[in-house]
Scaffold this motif. Structure first.
Motif, mmCIF file in Angstrom:
data_model
loop_
_atom_site.group_PDB
_atom_site.id
_atom_site.type_symbol
_atom_site.label_atom_id
_atom_site.label_comp_id
_atom_site.label_asym_id
_atom_site.label_seq_id
_atom_site.Cartn_x
_atom_site.Cartn_y
_atom_site.Cartn_z
ATOM 1 N N LYS A 62 -5.235 18.811 3.543
ATOM 2 C CA LYS A 62 -4.432 19.581 2.386
ATOM 3 C C LYS A 62 -4.274 18.830 1.190
ATOM 4 O O LYS A 62 -3.801 19.464 0.131
ATOM 5 N N LYS A 63 -4.406 17.363 1.078
ATOM 6 C CA LYS A 63 -4.184 16.753 0.011
ATOM 7 C C LYS A 63 -5.479 16.856 -0.810
ATOM 8 O O LYS A 63 -6.679 16.671 -0.628
ATOM 9 N N THR A 64 -5.375 16.813 -2.296
ATOM 10 C CA THR A 64 -6.341 17.003 -3.121
ATOM 11 C C THR A 64 -7.148 15.622 -3.221
ATOM 12 O O THR A 64 -6.425 14.703 -2.939
ATOM 13 N N HIS B 238 0.929 -1.430 -0.224
ATOM 14 C CA HIS B 238 0.030 0.020 0.092
ATOM 15 C C HIS B 238 0.913 1.132 -0.116
ATOM 16 O O HIS B 238 1.953 1.116 0.550
ATOM 17 N N LYS B 239 0.318 2.512 -0.500
ATOM 18 C CA LYS B 239 1.170 3.444 -0.771
ATOM 19 C C LYS B 239 0.951 4.306 0.650
ATOM 20 O O LYS B 239 0.210 4.132 1.331
ATOM 21 N N ALA B 240 2.194 4.787 1.103
ATOM 22 C CA ALA B 240 2.082 5.735 2.286
ATOM 23 C C ALA B 240 1.462 7.061 2.019
ATOM 24 O O ALA B 240 0.930 7.391 1.060
ATOM 25 N N SER B 241 1.393 7.790 3.159
ATOM 26 C CA SER B 241 0.856 9.032 3.413
ATOM 27 C C SER B 241 -0.827 9.284 3.117
ATOM 28 O O SER B 241 -1.197 10.019 2.598
ATOM 29 N N HIS B 242 -1.371 7.905 3.442
ATOM 30 C CA HIS B 242 -2.968 8.015 3.410
ATOM 31 C C HIS B 242 -3.540 7.934 4.662
ATOM 32 O O HIS B 242 -4.674 7.490 4.921
ATOM 33 N N SER B 243 -2.824 8.302 5.902
ATOM 34 C CA SER B 243 -3.532 7.921 7.218
ATOM 35 C C SER B 243 -3.902 9.166 7.939
ATOM 36 O O SER B 243 -4.686 9.423 8.563
#
Length: 67
Positions: A36-38, A26-31
């Protein structure tokens, strides 16, 4: 007498080995900090990706009986 190799439990929980022997992650930075992320960026972070072949060689020792 031969010894069994130990499996790294942390790696076995985070990665999945496919039937052809490729690693999925799984990709990181989704927790957290998602405001602020689109939405397009968050949508791409949801997907499962393949681990690169160079990194896969390092995992073979950590997951000895999966390949």
């Amino acid at each position: 007498m031969t010894y069994k190799l130990k499996t790294r439990r942390s790696i076995s929980k985070r990665f999945k080995v496919t039937a052809r022997g490729k690693l999925l992650m799984h990709k990181a930075s989704h927790s957290h900090l998602l405001e602020k992320k689109t939405s397009k960026r968050k949508q791409k972070l949801r997907k499962v990706t393949k681990v690169s072949l160079k990194d896969q060689k390092n995992f073979k020792y950590s997951l000895p009986y999966s390949f």
